[in-house]
Structures are given as structure tokens and as C-alpha cells.
Design a protein around this motif. Structure first.
Motif, mmCIF file in Angstrom:
data_model
loop_
_atom_site.group_PDB
_atom_site.id
_atom_site.type_symbol
_atom_site.label_atom_id
_atom_site.label_comp_id
_atom_site.label_asym_id
_atom_site.label_seq_id
_atom_site.Cartn_x
_atom_site.Cartn_y
_atom_site.Cartn_z
ATOM 1 N N ASP A 94 -7.916 5.789 -0.070
ATOM 2 C CA ASP A 94 -6.830 6.644 0.425
ATOM 3 C C ASP A 94 -7.441 7.792 1.217
ATOM 4 O O ASP A 94 -8.128 8.648 0.669
ATOM 5 N N ARG B 235 -0.814 7.728 5.595
ATOM 6 C CA ARG B 235 -0.572 7.812 4.152
ATOM 7 C C ARG B 235 0.169 9.083 3.749
ATOM 8 O O ARG B 235 0.628 9.206 2.628
ATOM 9 N N ASP B 236 0.246 10.085 4.667
ATOM 10 C CA ASP B 236 1.007 11.298 4.319
ATOM 11 C C ASP B 236 2.248 11.361 5.206
ATOM 12 O O ASP B 236 2.740 10.359 5.681
ATOM 13 N N SER C 231 -5.000 8.556 10.805
ATOM 14 C CA SER C 231 -3.737 8.243 11.485
ATOM 15 C C SER C 231 -3.843 7.060 12.446
ATOM 16 O O SER C 231 -2.817 6.551 12.892
ATOM 17 N N VAL D 168 0.860 -1.181 0.000
ATOM 18 C CA VAL D 168 0.000 0.000 0.000
ATOM 19 C C VAL D 168 0.901 1.237 0.000
ATOM 20 O O VAL D 168 1.810 1.354 0.813
ATOM 21 N N GLY D 169 0.685 2.132 -0.952
ATOM 22 C CA GLY D 169 1.477 3.360 -1.008
ATOM 23 C C GLY D 169 2.813 3.223 -1.701
ATOM 24 O O GLY D 169 3.628 4.146 -1.675
ATOM 25 N N GLY E 241 -2.101 -0.530 6.464
ATOM 26 C CA GLY E 241 -1.699 0.332 5.355
ATOM 27 C C GLY E 241 -2.681 1.440 5.037
ATOM 28 O O GLY E 241 -2.389 2.323 4.229
ATOM 29 N N ARG E 242 -3.859 1.410 5.677
ATOM 30 C CA ARG E 242 -4.861 2.459 5.439
ATOM 31 C C ARG E 242 -4.544 3.754 6.181
ATOM 32 O O ARG E 242 -5.176 4.777 5.930
ATOM 33 N N ARG F 165 8.142 8.074 3.659
ATOM 34 C CA ARG F 165 6.980 7.363 4.189
ATOM 35 C C ARG F 165 7.363 6.690 5.497
ATOM 36 O O ARG F 165 8.273 5.875 5.549
ATOM 37 N N PRO G 229 -5.886 10.505 3.462
ATOM 38 C CA PRO G 229 -4.593 11.022 3.935
ATOM 39 C C PRO G 229 -4.589 11.452 5.403
ATOM 40 O O PRO G 229 -3.557 11.345 6.070
#
Length: 830
Positions: free
Chosen positions: A692, A721-722, A697, A413-414, A717-718, A589, A694
Motif C-alpha cells: 500500500d 489508494r487515497d 497515482s 484491492v482496497g 489496484g496499486r 474510493r 498511498p
């Protein structure tokens, strides 16, 4: 004449086994004594009948003969069988490869009519494919129960493999019985009577041998007292317990000792899967009869050289031994042969699927315009990682060939799979072809559409919305030599919008279409589809993938997944696809911090989540079920949503998401969460794939022990993302020590592929992919964790495929037929 054909097959098998009296369970004499009269009734030629009577099969003493006598006796029976064939014009299909009695006989047999051989083969196949009701005692009612175990024919019965064995092979004198072990005694019934055991009637028996006596009791089975006659010889197998200072068998397996092979006692006893209305002793008896009667009729589809090279049993022996093995070693050898068959047939099928796709019709080679690729990359706000560059080169090489690409792209993911897919679609568009991008949900399709449009806006001089009535079409000018039109096609569009969009796709006025299952509806026709990209491909079955392929003339296909799949498993499940892996995350990341906490620490967890939301972040709370279950003490999404909304976070904005909600309702909830209109989303694992968010958290997973490591990694993985730190909190309900250790792996390992290997090792392949969904045959015995067998089968499949891709050679006829059976009801293999 099927009884005569069976006799020949069994004798051929006996000869191949070195005259060891192992062709049939229980020995050859037992089979002959049972079958002689049936064979005799089929003979109407007086001369053949007379010579048959001279053989005296009903009184054979093969087991008491030495090796030379056995060879002479078998040769006599073969001579008689040859006379039958000459008299009737009948031939037969040999079981596997056997030695010839003489060069002259071999030459004579090889010259016989192939039509007659096929006829006998068909007769044997018809017997094996007969409904189970041909077996004595199996009524239509019983047959309906067996069908729940996928047993509908005699052949299905042979392939109803035991789940495990009870080891009752340890025979002991009664005086040496020990408490707590599975043991077997052979003795005499001294006394048997109906007795009150607890509050119900049962049977109590005293069994003795020359060393002593032992008591045996059967609860709720008073009728057994009449079966156990005084002085009857009996075999009893089971676990011995201590009761009031005396050893006792409690509800053991039993058999009266007669002149027959043991089925339920005194050996490795098979344990079969059951369903309501079927009982173990009954099922074992039927399987034993079927194995003795029909295992010898199985044609061995594996060539002798493969069996020798891979040190495998022949098929009739393997099937006999998997059901009633002589010992543990033979059980393992039988399992090894049958598991090898499953893996070989699987590999041959996927290799054929790939051949048909790539070579059945020519592909469209695409010219790689470096200016298009470089121009796109220069406008990105980041640079590709080394893994992305490697994968991009592999895809370019595929697109440039006259064979259609068929590639699986794996990546965390990502990791940046979408940007690689976008580049591939732009290459197709630059060559004048259309590109299709299919995602499993509308929200994910929208996400891909807007991401794609965002990329194109960066590299184009202008962006247009050419159709005010169609807000789902955008046109980009200044990147390619012509305007580039991109459209979104999803199920929730109005009828008129869909019709207009379908027309533009058909006319070639749309270059790139992003959508859901709506892309494969019959109303959608492409003018010139050159590339199909399928995201989160494990959410689509083979039928859906094939349907998208058929929208064009042999288009290139790229399928993507964020589910890390170990390479060994990927080679099997996706043998029809070439494999690319992005195993590197973009720089910057952060690793999601993961912690497994006790249920008693839930309040502290809630406080942490509240602080994160107070800082402008969002959170997921995942539950394993939708509704509460009395049988399972785990938190359910609907109940938890109500509790959290009213008691824990009454001042926050919560949403509920689960798989039973209407599709449009689910999409609305996800859009609200993505847009920041919800602080916390209480959900089942429907959020596992794709979306996605962002600002999310925190990922809080309730009942975490009920999930596999790969699934937990997907959920993790969700979040994060930022550039902000992400957190994953695992809350098990009542974990075992093994489950705790598994969850602690999540704290230590953040590499999805390393976790997938562990998951495969701990939980088996079902965690990753259902074979029904994949269109692959079921694996009953083979394990994808058995790397040696997997590689061995794959190598043999490749060798076979290279020498005879269509299995057209005569020596591969039986293998081709078996391959058709294995893939029946699944995806086409040829």
C-alpha cells in the motif's frame, strides 16, 4: 494368463456395445488374429487346448457375421473362458457393468473368491503400470525422452492425449482435388524417384487412380523413394498446392495400403505433444499399439448409473476414441468423458480435504462477544460496507461452530479485507486463543502489522513497548479484559530476537503474531493457536498452508486474496473452502482512470508522469521481463531503469525492483518507495500483490499485451489508494487486434470479477492459478470455462460424497484407487 484376462475384458466390452465390433480399434478379428497364438502358448491343459483350437480364433470372421451369429460366437468363447477359470481357480475383474449370460452363471460368479478377483485385477494393473520399455522399439534412451512428456508407464501412454487432430477423413478422387484443403487420396504408385527439390534431395512420386494422377513430393527424405515401389497401393493425406499449373501434395502424410487400419492418413489423425528426439509418426505408431493392446485392460471406475445419467462413454471406449476417433462426434464424446473424470476426481479430492480438516478432529468453537466487535467498530474512522458486514457475519457463524472454519475471502484491492481479518483475530484473542497472520513478503507483513497496531491503538487506552530489545512486540491495554500483545515475526530479524520471540509465542505471552514464511519454521511453536489468517493465499502452496494449520490443534483458517476469481473456478480450485466475497468498495474510493496508448505516445506519457511527481505523487513503471531478450521485443526492467534514469528522468529518484534481487534488497527498495524516498519505481510484476503506497497515482505498464486482464487489474489496484485520482496507462509493444480489444476492456471495465470472467474466457485458467502450486491434479482435457461439465461433475461428487465419504463401499473400490492416482504427489485427499 493376462492374455486370457484381456480377452475376457474385450469380449465383455464388445457385449456392452451391442456386438457392434467396436471393442478394439480395427475390429475384433484383427485383435484375435494377432493374439490367438499368444493365448495358445499360455495353455498347458490338453483338454482346454483342444477346445481352444475348436474356437479357431486365428481365422475368426466376426466382422462378416450378422448380429445373432456374433452373439452365439461370443457366448461360445465365454463358455471356454469359464472352463479356464474353473480349471485354474482363476477369477477376473470385469470391465464396468455387463449383462449376465444367465442368472445361474451370475450367481456362480458372484460367489467366487474376492481374493482371486483382486489377484487378476492386480495383474492387469501391473501390466498397465509397467515401464514403457516393455513396448517394442522403446529403448531406455527413448524412455528418457518420453519421460519429458510425463510418460513413464503403459498407463501414462494411454493418457497422453492428442492436442488436436488433422482431418484427413475427406477422401476424394484425384480429379476432384481442390487447392488449399486437407484431403486424402487412395491410389497406386506409378513412379517414385529421388529428385532434387530446391537445393537438397528429396522424393518425388506420381500417384494415380481411375480419374487421373497427382504429384507428391517429400523434402529432405530421399530414402522414401525405395519405400514406394511401383504399383504399391498408397494412401496420401495433406494439403494440395498449385505448382506450375499442376496440383501437388507437399510433404504429405502417407501409408502403404495393407490389411490394417490406417494410422497416419485417411482419418482424423491425432497430433501429440512432442519433445526433442521424438517424431510424430513414431509416437502415433506406439500410441496405436498401446491403445489396441491395453485400452481394454482399463477398469472403468465410474458406476454404470453415473455413465447413464451423464450420458458418458465407458472408459476403454473413451480412451480408444480420444486417440483414434471414428469421427468428430466420437472425439467430442471421448473428450467429454475424460474431462468429466478429471473434474469429478478434482471435486472428490477437495471435498475430502475439507472433510478431513473439519471432521477429522473437533474444532474450537469461539464465543462471539458483541461488546468486543462493537467497541472495535465504533473506534474506526469509517463504517463497514454492506458486503463487509455480510462477510463478517459469515465468519462469526463459522467461528461459533465446533467445526474448524475453512473460508476463502475474496475482495478487490482496497475493499477492506484486512479489517475483517482483524476482527476475526480479536474474537480469537477474546476467547484466550492466539492468532497468526501470514503474508507473502516482509513489506506486506510489516504493512499488516502497523495497520493492526493502528486499529488497536484507536480502541485501547494505552500502548506499550514492553521489550526494548524487541521492537517488534507491542502491548495494548484497556480494550480486552487483559493486555493484548502483538508481534511481528519476519526472516530478517536477528537470531537473538527470533529466539526471544519464539519463546514468548511458545509461552503464550504473544496473542497475535504477524509474519511471513518465518511463521511456519519448525522453531515456531504456539501455545494455543485458534485462528490462522493467510493473505494473498495464491502465493502460498498447500504445503505452506497446511504447515501453518499444524501449528495448532485444528485452528480456524481464513485465507484471503485480492485476485478476483470467477465463482465457477473458485468452486473447483477452492472446493475445500467456503467462499465469501467483498464485492463493494468503500465510499469515496475513485475509479482508476485507465487508458491504452500507442508506443509513439510514450513521450506524452512521460510528461504526464513528470507532472504527477511534481505534484507530490509517485509512479510505478512495470516491465514484463527482467533482462533484455533477443527473441522477445519487449522492454526489460533493468535496461529500462538505466535508460529512464539517465535519459528521461535524470532529475528524479528512481528505484529498481525485480524477482531475482536478494530478498533483503527487495524489501529495502519497497520500504524506500513506501516512505516517499523514491519518486518512480521501475519493476516487474513483483509489486502486483499487497503493498500500500498511498501517494502512488500512476501505474504505467509496458508491453501490456503480455499480461492477463486480472493481472493488469491487480497492478491497477496499486494506485489511487487515497482520495486522489489514480491513473493506469497501458503501452503495448506490437499488439494483435485481439490483444488491442482485450486491453480496451480495461478502459471500460473496472469490476475485477467481470474482468476475471473475461480473462478466464480469453486466456484459460492458467492465468489465475497453477495447479502444481495449489496441490491439485493437472487438468489435461477439462476446461474450467465449461460451466455445464463443472456443475455436473460437482453435483455427482457431492452425491457420492454424501452417500460414501470415504469411498469404502465395494462398488467404489475402483474409484477410490483412481482418486489416489489422480492426487498422487499432490495434497492429501483422505
Amino acid at each position: 494368463m493376462t492374455d486370457i484376462a484381456s480377452l475376457r475384458n474385450i469380449l465383455e466390452l464388445e457385449r456392452r456395445r451391442g456386438y457392434a465390433n467396436r471393442a478394439v480399434s480395427g475390429g475384433l478379428d484383427r485383435y484375435l488374429h494377432k493374439q490367438a497364438e499368444q493365448i495358445r502358448r499360455t495353455i498347458d491343459n490338453p483338454r482346454l487346448l483342444s477346445s481352444f483350437d475348436e474356437l479357431d480364433l486365428a481365422n475368426s470372421d466376426y466382422g462378416g457375421s450378422d448380429l445373432s451369429e456374433r452373439k452365439r460366437w461370443v457366448a461360445r468363447v465365454f463358455d471356454w473362458l469359464d472352463n479356464v477359470e474353473r480349471a485354474t481357480g482363476q477369477a477376473r475383474t470385469p470391465v464396468g457393468t455387463r449383462e449376465s449370460a444367465s442368472p445361474a452363471r451370475s450367481e456362480e460368479r458372484s460367489g467366487r473368491s474376492s481374493t482371486a478377483v483382486a489377484a487378476v485385477g492386480r495383474k492387469q494393473s501391473e501390466q498397465l503400470d509397467s515401464p514403457v520399455t516393455v513396448i517394442k522399439g522403446i529403448t531406455p534412451t527413448v524412455a528418457s525422452k518420453l519421460s519429458r512428456l510425463n510418460v513413464r508407464t503403459v498407463r501414462d501412454f494411454l493418457y497422453l492425449f492428442p492436442r488436436r487432430y488433422l482431418d484427413y477423413s475427406k477422401q476424394k478422387p484425384i480429379s476432384e482435388l481442390t487447392e488449399g484443403e486437407d484431403q486424402t487420396v487412395v491410389g497406386t504408385v506409378w513412379e517414385a524417384r529421388v529428385a532434387t527439390l530446391g537445393s537438397r534431395q528429396g522424393t518425388e512420386a506420381t500417384i494415380g487412380d481411375e480419374t487421373g494422377t497427382v504429384r507428391a513430393v517429400w523434402f529432405n527424405q530421399p530414402y522414401l523413394a525405395k519405400t514406394f515401389r511401383t504399383n504399391a497401393r498408397i494412401v496420401v493425406s495433406g494439403t494440395v498446392r498449385e505448382f506450375r499449373g499442376h496440383k501437388v501434395f507437399e510433404s504429405p502424410e502417407w501409408e502403404l495400403l495393407k490389411d490394417k487400419e490406417l494410422i497416419h492418413t485417411g482419418r482424423l489423425v491425432p497430433v501429440y505433444p512432442l519433445t526433442q528426439g521424438l517424431y510424430p509418426r513414431q509416437l502415433r505408431k506406439w500410441v496405436k499399439e498401446v491403445v489396441e493392446e491395453h485400452a481394454g485392460q482399463l477398469d472403468d471406475f465410474l458406476q454404470a448409473e453415473i455413465q447413464t445419467r451423464c450420458q458418458l462413454l465407458d472408459l476403454p471406449t473413451a480412451v480408444s476414441q480420444i486417440h483414434y476417433p471414428d469421427n468428430n462426434a466420437m472425439a467430442e464424446r471421448a473428450k467429454g468423458r475424460l474431462a468429466f473424470d478429471e473434474l469429478l476426481l478434482l471435486q472428490l479430492g477437495v471435498l475430502a480435504r475439507k472433510r478431513d480438516w473439519q471432521e477429522g478432529q473437533p474444532g474450537n468453537p469461539l464465543r462471539i462477544d458483541r461488546s468486543v466487535i462493537d467497541g472495535f467498530l465504533q473506534c474506526l474512522p469509517f463504517t463497514l460496507t454492506g458486503a463487509q458486514r455480510q462477510v463478517l457475519q459469515e465468519i462469526q457463524n463459522d467461528l461459533n461452530r465446533p467445526k474448524a472454519m475453512s473460508r476463502l475471502l475474496q475482495g478487490e484491492v482496497g475493499s477492506g479485507k484486512t479489517v475483517i481479518a482483524t476482527l476475526a483475530i480479536l474474537v480469537a484473542a477474546a476467547n484466550g486463543f492466539q492468532g497468526a497472520f501470514m503474508a507473502p513478503t516482509e513489506v506486506l507483513a510489516e504493512q499488516h502489522f502497523f495497520n493492526l497496531c493502528g486499529y488497536l491503538a484507536r480502541v485501547s487506552t494505552s500502548e506499550e513497548h514492553p521489550e526494548p530489545a524487541l521492537g517488534t512486540i507491542r502491548r495494548y491495554i484497556g480494550f480486552l479484559s487483559r493486555p493484548l500483545a502483538v508481534a511481528l515475526l519476519v526472516g530478517s530479524l536477528g537470531h537473538s530476537e527470533k529466539a526471544m520471540l519464539h519463546d514468548k509465542i511458545r509461552q503464550g505471552e504473544v496473542d497475535i503474531v504477524v509474519g511471513t514464511h518465518a511463521l511456519i519454521q519448525k522453531d515456531v511453536e504456539f501455545s494455543r493457536l485458534g485462528l490462522a489468517v493467510i493473505d494473498e493465499q495464491h502465493r502460498f502452496g498447500v504445503v505452506q498452508r497446511s504447515a501453518l494449520r499444524q501449528k495448532g490443534f485444528n485452528p480456524h483458517v481464513l485465507v484471503m486474496t485480492a485476485t478476483p476469481i470467477p465463482r465457477t473456478m473458485a468452486l473447483t480450485l477452492y472446493g475445500d473452502l467456503d467462499l465469501s466475497i467483498i464485492d463493494e468498495l468503500p465510499p469515496g474510493r475513485q475509479v482508476v482512470r485507465t487508458k491504452c496508448v500507442e508506443p509513439s505516445d510514450r513521450e506524452k506519457t512521460y510528461s504526464f508522469l513528470r507532472r504527477q511527481v511534481g505534484n507530490g505523487r509517485q509512479a510505478f513503471i512495470i516491465c514484463p521481463l527482467i533482462e533484455e531478450s533477443e527473441a522477445l521485443e519487449v522492454r526489460a526492467a533493468t535496461t529500462e531503469y538505466e535508460r529512464l534514469s539517465q535519459e528521461v528522468f535524470p532529475d528524479m529518484r528512481l528505484g529498481l525492483l525485480h524477482g531475482q534481487m536478494h530478498g533483503s534488497h527487495k524489501e529495502d527498495v519497497m520500504r524506500s518507495f513506501r516512505a516517499g524516498k523514491l519518486d518512480v519505481l521501475v519493476s516487474t510484476t513483483v509489486v502486483e500483490v499487497g503493498i500500500d503506497v498511498p501517494r502512488a497515482s500512476v501505474m504505467l505498464v509496458e508491453g501490456a499485451e503480455r499480461f492477463g486482464l486480472s493481472q493488469l487489474h491487480q497492478l491497477r489496484g496499486r494506485v489511487g489508494r487515497d482520495k486522489e485520482q489514480g491513473y493506469c496507462i497501458l503501452v503495448p509493444e506490437k499488439p494483435s487486434s485481439e490483444a488491442k480489444e482485450r486491453l480496451h476492456l480495461m478502459e471500460r471495465l473496472h469490476d475485477g470479477f467481470a474482468l476475471a470472467e473475461k480473462d478466464l474466457e480469453l486466456r484459460g485458467p492458467g492465468e489465475f492459478f497453477g495447479t502444481h502450486q495449489s496441490g491439485l491434479p493437472d487438468l489435461k482435457l477439462a476446461k474450467l470455462t465449461d460451466l455445464h461439465s463443472l456443475q455436473q461433475a460437482r453435483q455427482e461428487a457431492i452425491t457420492l460424497f454424501q452417500s460414501d465419504p470415504g469411498l469404502e463401499k465395494p462398488e467404489h473400490r475402483l474409484l477410490r484407487r483412481q482418486l489416489g492416482r489422480a492426487w498422487a504427489g499432490g495434497a492429501e485427499w483422505s
